[in-house]
Write an enzyme that holds these catalytic residues in place. Structure first.
Site, PDB file in Angstrom:
ATOM      1  N   SER A  31      18.326   4.483  33.571  1.00 47.56           N
ATOM      2  CA  SER A  31      18.033   4.914  33.204  1.00 47.56           C
ATOM      3  C   SER A  31      17.578   6.721  33.016  1.00 47.56           C
ATOM      4  CB  SER A  31      18.851   5.538  31.602  1.00 47.56           C
ATOM      5  OG  SER A  31      17.841   4.684  31.128  1.00 47.56           O
ATOM      6  N   THR A 163      50.879  40.140  20.404  1.00 50.88           N
ATOM      7  CA  THR A 163      50.550  38.234  20.104  1.00 50.88           C
ATOM      8  C   THR A 163      51.504  38.150  21.664  1.00 50.88           C
ATOM      9  OG1 THR A 163      53.291  38.938  19.236  1.00 50.88           O
ATOM     10  CG2 THR A 163      50.876  38.239  17.682  1.00 50.88           C
ATOM     11  N   HIS A 164      51.668  36.302  21.916  1.00 55.54           N
ATOM     12  CA  HIS A 164      52.256  36.347  23.491  1.00 55.54           C
ATOM     13  C   HIS A 164      51.565  37.554  24.247  1.00 55.54           C
ATOM     14  CE1 HIS A 164      55.417  34.420  20.274  1.00 55.54           C
ATOM     15  NE2 HIS A 164      55.064  35.599  19.488  1.00 55.54           N
ATOM     16  N   SER A 285      30.643  41.151  44.844  1.00 55.32           N
ATOM     17  CA  SER A 285      31.373  40.924  46.055  1.00 55.32           C
ATOM     18  C   SER A 285      31.133  40.173  47.529  1.00 55.32           C
ATOM     19  CB  SER A 285      32.324  41.061  45.977  1.00 55.32           C
ATOM     20  OG  SER A 285      33.474  40.624  47.418  1.00 55.32           O
ATOM     21  N   LYS A 291      33.800  45.182  44.278  1.00 56.55           N
ATOM     22  CA  LYS A 291      34.500  44.793  43.456  1.00 56.55           C
ATOM     23  C   LYS A 291      33.039  44.864  41.954  1.00 56.55           C
ATOM     24  CE  LYS A 291      37.278  42.229  42.432  1.00 56.55           C
ATOM     25  NZ  LYS A 291      37.206  41.170  43.041  1.00 56.55           N
ATOM     26  N   ASN A 293      33.066  41.579  39.016  1.00 50.69           N
ATOM     27  CA  ASN A 293      33.494  40.568  38.414  1.00 50.69           C
ATOM     28  C   ASN A 293      32.557  40.303  36.977  1.00 50.69           C
ATOM     29  OD1 ASN A 293      34.726  40.829  40.659  1.00 50.69           O
ATOM     30  ND2 ASN A 293      33.889  39.575  41.501  1.00 50.69           N
ATOM     31  N   GLU A 298      34.179  34.412  33.364  1.00 46.87           N
ATOM     32  CA  GLU A 298      34.620  33.674  34.108  1.00 46.87           C
ATOM     33  C   GLU A 298      34.237  31.586  33.842  1.00 46.87           C
ATOM     34  OE1 GLU A 298      36.302  34.673  37.739  1.00 46.87           O
ATOM     35  OE2 GLU A 298      36.400  36.868  37.206  1.00 46.87           O
ATOM     36  N   TYR A 325      25.359  -3.393  20.128  1.00 51.10           N
ATOM     37  CA  TYR A 325      24.486  -3.029  21.801  1.00 51.10           C
ATOM     38  C   TYR A 325      25.636  -3.190  23.358  1.00 51.10           C
ATOM     39  CZ  TYR A 325      22.182  -0.440  25.041  1.00 51.10           C
ATOM     40  OH  TYR A 325      22.425   0.173  26.044  1.00 51.10           O
ATOM     41  N   GLN A 330      24.634   3.732  26.530  1.00 49.74           N
ATOM     42  CA  GLN A 330      24.382   4.382  27.444  1.00 49.74           C
ATOM     43  C   GLN A 330      23.831   5.995  28.425  1.00 49.74           C
ATOM     44  OE1 GLN A 330      20.603   2.618  30.302  1.00 49.74           O
ATOM     45  NE2 GLN A 330      21.543   3.511  32.460  1.00 49.74           N
ATOM     46  N   LYS A 333      24.417   9.491  26.886  1.00 49.25           N
ATOM     47  CA  LYS A 333      23.200  10.964  27.110  1.00 49.25           C
ATOM     48  C   LYS A 333      23.611  12.075  27.863  1.00 49.25           C
ATOM     49  CE  LYS A 333      20.545   7.498  27.622  1.00 49.25           C
ATOM     50  NZ  LYS A 333      21.339   6.588  25.930  1.00 49.25           N
TER      51      LYS A 333
HETATM   52  N1  ARG Z   1      18.843   2.825  28.556  1.00 46.91           N
HETATM   53  C1  ARG Z   1      19.162   1.892  27.520  1.00 46.91           C
HETATM   54  C2  ARG Z   1      20.576   2.827  26.769  1.00 46.91           C
HETATM   55  O1  ARG Z   1      20.286   4.252  27.510  1.00 46.91           O
HETATM   56  C3  ARG Z   1      18.424   1.791  25.926  1.00 46.91           C
HETATM   57  C4  ARG Z   1      18.804   0.357  25.752  1.00 46.91           C
HETATM   58  C5  ARG Z   1      18.664  -1.153  26.248  1.00 46.91           C
HETATM   59  N2  ARG Z   1      18.756  -2.031  25.694  1.00 46.91           N
HETATM   60  C6  ARG Z   1      19.119  -2.469  26.314  1.00 46.91           C
HETATM   61  N3  ARG Z   1      19.102  -4.140  26.092  1.00 46.91           N
HETATM   62  N4  ARG Z   1      19.082  -3.235  27.790  1.00 46.91           N
HETATM   63  O2  ARG Z   1      21.234   2.594  25.971  1.00 46.91           O
END
Ligand code: ARG
Length: 472
Positions: A31, A163-164, A285, A291, A293, A298, A325, A330, A333
């Protein structure tokens, strides 16, 4: 004291394993490419953690100091772009701990005492959200401010309210702009409430169950500026409600931006011609020389789909997870970072677009002065004379039908069927002044609304100042 085994492993878990991880596993599970963004929060969390360990005697103060010095160094390297990541750094937590251990030696090997990446990553992400969501809300505040300023400048300019997407009744441009302003005010409240709800430290939950070691989660929570520590370790490491809430808040901001976007696409079209974009906030354009735009508008509309997707993606990830967990988490994020980035970009671009565009009052008002937009005023005139509203509606409906059939202007027909005072209501610019009721679209009501909006802006500004001086 037992010696560390001689395994030359590079992972955090090498002790139990024979041989290293396969390249395909690493490629799939790392990650670091995206959680690098948490580097500063990871270091902040680690500082509080080692100080906490020292307070309860799990680290000597010399060990604590050497880990803190190493963390300072890691911070400087990361901030300066000189930090050398290794292929074995599967995530930011591994990278920081690995480097601290290189720098601080045996003391560094104690950094992860009574901590798991499970409570660590949850802590990092909450710290990140506390800062970034407030920052994003400040951007929305600026957008509100621009809408308010443009509303003040708009004065008595009016346009059709729809409206509409059919012309309904004339409304002040100020009233229309402020309608969007109130939506963003709710967005800001919602984001700050989300931040307040996520203000809980998961640090000390360990992998899932806490620890046999004498740690003090309340102490580290206070050190990190969290309002309080977690109540339940299983919940602390598996709860991503705060990410889902943030994604909802951002998706709704995206929907609000998208609705403005759609309006501005219409307003800047030749058919409407209600607004002209500044060149700096319009695109051309590659083929059609004439044009100009409204690409910002958009994209504000288009990117709402992605923001909604990030929310539904996370909810779908979460729905099947047993406690506590799971690596699925993961996946929280990338969507979060993307939604925050996209909303920040959209807010800045739309703020500039709205601040610099020129409104075209003649076009707006000509559209609003179409005879039929006075129909409701004629019906209400009859109501003031004592006619029940349903009958008045039918009488005026017949006038509109005759008008549309080419029997004459609505004013002439009103003069014939009702009276001269009624006919006067059809004259250009008269209609908007009829919307007198509180919160209504006319000049009599707008002052109170502007005062309320100004007071709301002041309260929000005070709240932002309070949060920066709190460091929260
Ligand atoms: N990279 C993991 C995450 O974003 C961190 C936690 C990993 N924990 C584990 N027990 N493998 O969630």
């Amino acid at each position: 004291m037992a010696d560390a085994p001689e395994t030359a492993g590079s992972t955090l878990w090498h002790g139990r394993f024979v041989g290293g991880p396969d390249a395909a596993l690493m490629a799939y599970t790392v990650s670091l490419p995206f959680d690098r963004r948490l580097w500063l929060d990871d270091i902040t969390g680690s500082r509080a953690h080692v100080r906490g360990l020292a307070r309860v005697g799990l680290l000597t103060s010399a060990e604590c100091d050497s880990v803190l010095v190493a963390l300072d160094r890691v911070e400087a390297e990361m901030a300066g772009g000189t930090f050398e990541y290794r292929e074995s750094d599967e995530d930011i937590h591994t990278a920081v701990e690995r480097r601290v251990t290189e720098l601080a030696g045996p003391a560094g090997a104690k950094l992860h005492t009574a901590r798991s990446r499970n409570d660590q990553v949850a802590t990092d992400l909450r710290l990140w959200c506390k800062r970034e969501l407030v920052e994003l809300a400040r951007g929305l505040y600026d957008l509100q401010q621009v809408l308010f300023t443009r509303a003040i400048e708009a004065g008595g300019t009016y346009l059709p309210g729809y409206t509409h997407l059919q012309r309904a009744q004339p409304v002040l441009l100020a009233h229309h702009l402020m309608a969007h302003g109130w939506a963003f005010a709710r967005d800001i409240d919602r984001l700050l409430a989300t931040v307040d709800r996520l203000d809980v430290s998961p640090l000390g939950a360990g992998a899932l169950a806490g620890t046999s070691l004498p740690i003090d989660p309340a102490g580290t929570a206070a050190d990190l500026g969290f309002a309080r520590p977690f109540d339940n370790s299983l919940d602390a490491v598996s709860d991503r409600d705060f990410v889902a809430e943030a994604l909802f808040d951002l998706a709704l901001v995206g929907v609000h931006l998208s609705r403005i976007g759609e309006e501005w696409v219409l307003w800047t079209s030749e058919e409407f011609g209600f607004a002209v974009l500044d060149d700096a906030f319009a695109t051309g354009s590659s083929m059609l020389p004439q044009k100009k735009n409204a690409d910002i508008a958009e994209l504000a509309r288009g990117k709402a789909g992605r923001l909604i997707g990030n929310l539904t993606g996370l909810l779908t990830t979460l729905k099947g997870l047993p406690l506590a967990y799971n690596r699925d988490l993961q996946e929280d994020k990338e969507g979060l970072f993307d939604s925050v980035d996209q909303v920040n970009l959209a807010v800045a671009a739309l703020t500039g677009m709205i601040a610099t565009a020129a409104f075209v009052p003649d076009r707006m008002q000509a559209a609003a002065d179409a005879d039929v937009t006075a129909a409701t005023d004629l019906a209400e005139y009859l109501v003031r004379q004592g006619t029940p509203f349903r009958d008045a509606h039918a009488i005026v409906g017949q006038l509109v039908r005759r008008h549309l059939a080419g029997e004459g202007g609505l004013a002439a027909l009103a003069a014939e069927v009702i009276d001269a005072d009624a006919a006067a209501l059809v004259a250009p610019g008269v209609g908007v002044a009829q919307r007198r009721s509180p919160g209504g679209a006319g000049p009599a009501a707008i002052g109170a609304q502007m005062d309320a909006f100004r007071a709301m802006l002041d309260a929000q500004r005070t709240e932002f100042v309070r949060r920066s001086s709190d460091g929260s």
